[in-house]
Design a protein around this motif. Structure first.
Motif, short mmCIF file in Angstrom:
data_model
loop_
_atom_site.label_atom_id
_atom_site.label_comp_id
_atom_site.label_asym_id
_atom_site.label_seq_id
_atom_site.Cartn_x
_atom_site.Cartn_y
_atom_site.Cartn_z
N LYS A 232 -21.29 -8.69 10.81
CA LYS A 232 -19.51 -9.13 10.66
C LYS A 232 -19.21 -8.09 8.85
O LYS A 232 -18.61 -7.60 8.56
CB LYS A 232 -18.95 -9.85 11.55
N ARG A 233 -20.23 -9.06 8.09
CA ARG A 233 -20.17 -8.66 6.27
C ARG A 233 -20.59 -7.14 6.41
O ARG A 233 -19.72 -6.87 5.31
CB ARG A 233 -20.80 -9.64 6.36
N HIS B 248 -4.87 -15.30 1.27
CA HIS B 248 -5.67 -14.38 0.84
C HIS B 248 -6.94 -15.65 0.04
O HIS B 248 -7.56 -14.85 -0.61
CB HIS B 248 -5.44 -13.19 0.71
N PHE C 85 -19.50 -9.26 0.67
CA PHE C 85 -19.69 -9.65 1.86
C PHE C 85 -18.78 -10.77 2.00
O PHE C 85 -18.84 -10.98 3.38
CB PHE C 85 -20.84 -10.66 2.07
N PHE C 86 -17.20 -10.58 1.05
CA PHE C 86 -15.62 -10.96 2.03
C PHE C 86 -14.91 -10.36 2.20
O PHE C 86 -13.94 -10.47 2.81
CB PHE C 86 -15.78 -11.54 0.85
N CYS C 87 -15.48 -8.94 1.50
CA CYS C 87 -14.42 -7.46 2.20
C CYS C 87 -15.12 -6.88 2.96
O CYS C 87 -14.57 -6.00 3.78
CB CYS C 87 -13.64 -7.54 0.92
N SER C 88 -16.00 -7.07 3.04
CA SER C 88 -16.76 -5.92 3.93
C SER C 88 -16.70 -4.61 3.58
O SER C 88 -16.54 -3.16 4.53
CB SER C 88 -17.16 -6.63 5.23
N VAL D 70 0.71 -0.90 0.15
CA VAL D 70 -0.26 -0.22 0.05
C VAL D 70 1.05 1.63 0.18
O VAL D 70 2.02 1.26 0.45
CB VAL D 70 -1.02 0.02 1.25
N GLY E 54 -17.21 -4.59 8.80
CA GLY E 54 -15.70 -5.19 8.03
C GLY E 54 -14.63 -5.21 9.68
O GLY E 54 -16.11 -5.72 10.78
N CYS E 55 -13.91 -4.26 9.58
CA CYS E 55 -13.00 -4.50 10.23
C CYS E 55 -12.87 -4.38 11.58
O CYS E 55 -12.63 -3.90 12.69
CB CYS E 55 -11.43 -4.34 9.99
N GLY F 116 -13.98 -3.37 2.29
CA GLY F 116 -12.77 -2.90 2.35
C GLY F 116 -11.90 -2.28 3.58
O GLY F 116 -12.23 -1.68 4.22
N CYS F 117 -10.36 -1.77 3.51
CA CYS F 117 -9.75 -1.03 4.25
C CYS F 117 -9.80 0.02 4.38
O CYS F 117 -9.89 1.17 3.85
CB CYS F 117 -8.14 -1.56 3.91
N ASN G 289 -7.51 2.21 3.58
CA ASN G 289 -7.00 2.15 2.49
C ASN G 289 -7.96 2.93 1.12
O ASN G 289 -7.57 3.66 0.86
CB ASN G 289 -6.78 0.67 1.26
N ARG H 220 -8.91 -12.26 -5.60
CA ARG H 220 -8.65 -13.49 -4.34
C ARG H 220 -10.06 -14.27 -3.93
O ARG H 220 -10.09 -15.52 -4.20
CB ARG H 220 -8.45 -12.77 -3.69
#
Lengths: 49, 455
Positions: free
Chosen positions: B344-345, B331, B412-415, B289, B348-349, B417-418, B421, B443
Motif C-alpha cells: 500500500k505504501r 494530517h 512511504f507515508f504519502c505513497s 487545491v 497509494g490511494c 501523493g495525490c 494534484n 506534516r
C-alpha cells in the motif's frame, strides 16, 4: 540503549510476505479528499500484526 | 536513506526504508549526521571520534557509536531499499474495485469560493443520481471486488443531503446485498451541514461508519469562503450548533470536522484550535487545491508561514495533551506500529484502479477530482471499466515512477501523493506538486514529533 529510544518495533519489510490484501480503508475515503494520506491507515490483515 | 530533523526539542532519525523511527540525543544525532553526509565511514569510530572531539568525551562517543552499530545490525538504520523487486508481484495482482465515491448530487446549496467541483455541478449540468444508478454502482462494486470483503462507499457531492432519500435507498440495497454475498459495506457521508437535521442524526449514526462535516474554522474564515447562496446570513451560525449536537450523538463512531485553508487564512492553526475549542475531537483542515491564478491559491512564497503554522499546531497539541485537552488532527495521525503494508505504501490511494468515482449519470472516473476532465472517463456502471489503457496508467504509477519521490524521506507515508494534484499541476500522473510535497513533508515530521512526545 542510553542514547536512543526507538518508537516502533515493526519494520516495513515484515509486511512484504502478507501485504497487499487490500482490506484496509481507501485513504481518500477517510477525511482528506484532496490529498493522499496513507501512513495513518490501519492494517486490517491479522497476519501482519 | 536516513532523514534527521529536530522538532520541538526532539532529535529524530527516520530510517526511511525500514520505517524505523528513533529519538536520539545530541551525540547520536551528530554521529548519524556525519555518516549520512558521508563525512565518516559507516562504522569508523576513529573518524567519528576525531570529528566530534571537543564536543563529547571519547567514552561517550564510543558508547554512541556502539548504539548506532546496534541499530544498523538490527536492520533499523541505514537500510537499503529492497522493495523494487516486489513491485511487479504487487502490480500483477488482479485488478479489483473496492471503493466508490458516489456523486449523489451534482448540485449544491452553497456557493463556496474555492469549490473544485464548480459550485457542485463539476462544470457540467446540475443533476441528481437516481436510485437505479446507485444500485448499479453497488452491483458493480460487488461484481468487481474479487475476494475483498470490505467495500467502501462514500456519499459525496455537490451536497449529498440534497438527495438524501436516494442515499437511504442505496444503503438499504447495500444491506440486502450483504445478506446475499460475503461482502460488508462501509458507508460514509461528506456534508456541508446545511440540511443536516436531528432526524438524520440517528439514521447516519446507525448506517455511516464515518461522517465528514465541512467547516473551515473561525466564523469569519468559514463565512468568507463558504457563503450561503442568498449571500445573507452566516453558515457558521447555522451549522456549528448542529455539528456540536451531532458530534455528541456520534458516540465512539468516527467523524471529522473538516476544513480547507487558503492563502486568506495562512494562520490556519488558529482555525484548527478554534474547532478544538468548540469541543470537536476529530479535526481535519487541509490546504486548498486550486489553480495558481486563483487569488486564494497557496503559492510557493506562502510555504514558510504554512510550515511554521504546522509546527505551532503540533507544539500546541503537545501542550493540550498534557493538560487533558487532546484532539486528533487528521494530517498528524500516523501509525508507526500497525500502519499499512509495503504494497500500500508503494501504490497509494488506488485511484483509477481500486477506487473510482461515479457521477450522477453513471459514468466512472478515476476519482472525484478527475470528474469531467477530458479523456478521464473510465467506463460506466453498466459496462464497468472499459478504458483499460487509462486504468493501466494509474496502476503503473507508484513511488518509483515519480523521480522526486525516489529521493524523498516521506515517500512511504504519502505513497507518492495525490494523483489528481500531480495531474492538475503538472499534466502528468507522475509529476510532482511541489507545494503539496513541502507541506506533506512537514506534516510527517510533526506527526513523528508528536509520537516522540507521547501524543
Amino acid at each position: 540503549m542510553k542514547h536512543v529510544v526507538t518508537l516502533n518495533d515493526r519494520v516495513f519489510k515484515d509486511t512484504i510476505e502478507h501485504g497487499g490484501c487490500g482490506e484496509c480503508q481507501t485513504s481518500c475515503q477517510s477525511a482528506c479528499k484532496t490529498s493522499c494520506t496513507v501512513g495513518n491507515q490501519n492494517c486490517e490483515n491479522e497476519e501482519n500484526k | 536513506m536516513v532523514h534527521i530533523f529536530k522538532n520541538n526539542g526532539y532529535n529524530i532519525a527516520m530510517d526511511v526504508n525500514s520505517g524505523a523511527v528513533h529519538v536520539v540525543d545530541d551525540l547520536v544525532y551528530e554521529i548519524i549526521r556525519l555518516i549520512k553526509d558521508g563525512k565518516v565511514g559507516i562504522t569508523s569510530e576513529e573518524e567519528i571520534t576525531e570529528a566530534l572531539s571537543g564536543k563529547f568525551t571519547k567514552e561517550e562517543i564510543s558508547e554512541g557509536c556502539s548504539e548506532v552499530c546496534q541499530l544498523i545490525d538490527s536492520g533499523r538504520l541505514f537500510t537499503k531499499d529492497i522493495y523494487m523487486p516486489h513491485l511487479k508481484s504487487f502490480a500483477d495482482r488482479p485488478v479489483v474495485v473496492k471503493a466508490l465515491c458516489l456523486h449523489i448530487a451534482h448540485d449544491c446549496n452553497l456557493a463556496c469560493e474555492y469549490c473544485f467541483a464548480g459550485k457542485g455541478e463539476y462544470h457540467g449540468e446540475r443533476e441528481m443520481m437516481s436510485l437505479e444508478t446507485g444500485k448499479k454502482a453497488l452491483d458493480l462494486l460487488v461484481r468487481e471486488s474479487g475476494n475483498r470483503k470490505h467495500l467502501e462507499v462514500d456519499f459525496f457531492g455537490g451536497e449529498p443531503t440534497m438527495n438524501f432519500e436516494v442515499v437511504k435507498g442505496i444503503v438499504s440495497y447495500g444491506r440486502e446485498l450483504e445478506k446475499k454475498t460475503d461482502k460488508e459495506f462501509r458507508f460514509t457521508l461528506t456534508t456541508n451541514g446545511l440540511l443536516l437535521n436531528d432526524d438524520m442524526f440517528s439514521y447516519i449514526n446507525e448506517e455511516m461508519s464515518n461522517v465528514v462535516l465541512s467547516i473551515d474554522g473561525r466564523k469569519e474564515i468559514n463565512d468568507r469562503m463558504r457563503p450561503l447562496r442568498s449571500g445573507k446570513g452566516s453558515l457558521y451560525d447555522i451549522i456549528l450548533p448542529k455539528y456540536k449536537r451531532f458530534a455528541e450523538s456520534r458516540g465512539d463512531k468516527n467523524y471529522y470536522v473538516r476544513g480547507t485553508f487558503t492563502r486568506n487564512n495562512l494562520d490556519f492553526a488558529e482555525d484548527v484550535l478554534h474547532l478544538a475549542d468548540q469541543g470537536f475531537s476529530q479535526i481535519s483542515v487541509e490546504p486548498v487545491v486550486a489553480r495558481p491564478d486563483e487569488p486564494y491559491a497557496i503559492r510557493t512564497e506562502d510555504l514558510d508561514e504554512i510550515l511554521a503554522q504546522y509546527d505551532h499546531l503540533a507544539k500546541e497539541m503537545v501542550k493540550r495533551k498534557r493538560s487533558g485537552r487532546s484532539f486528533n488532527f487528521f494530517h498528524f495521525m500516523i501509525d508507526l506500529e500497525g500502519g499499512p503494508c509495503v504494497a500500500k505504501r508503494l501504490q497509494g490511494c488506488g485511484s483509477g484502479c481500486e477506487y473510482l468515482s461515479v457521477i450522477p449519470n453513471g459514468d466512472l472516473y478515476p476519482c472525484h477530482q478527475f470528474t469531467g476532465i477530458d479523456g478521464m472517463k473510465m467506463g460506466d456502471v453498466d459496462s464497468g471499466v472499459t478504458n483499460t489503457q487509462l486504468r493501466n496508467k494509474f496502476r503503473e504509477s507508484n513511488v518509483y515512477t515519480k523521480p522526486e519521490c525516489r529521493e524523498c524521506f516521506a515517500k512511504f507515508f504519502c505513497s507518492g501523493g495525490c494523483a489528481a494534484n500531480s495531474y492538475n499541476f503538472t499534466g502528468d500522473l507522475n509529476g510532482n506538486y511541489e507545494v503539496g510535497c513541502a507541506m506533506q513533508k512537514k506534516r510527517v515530521e510533526c506527526a513523528i514529533m508528536l509520537k516522540a512526545a507521547g501524543v
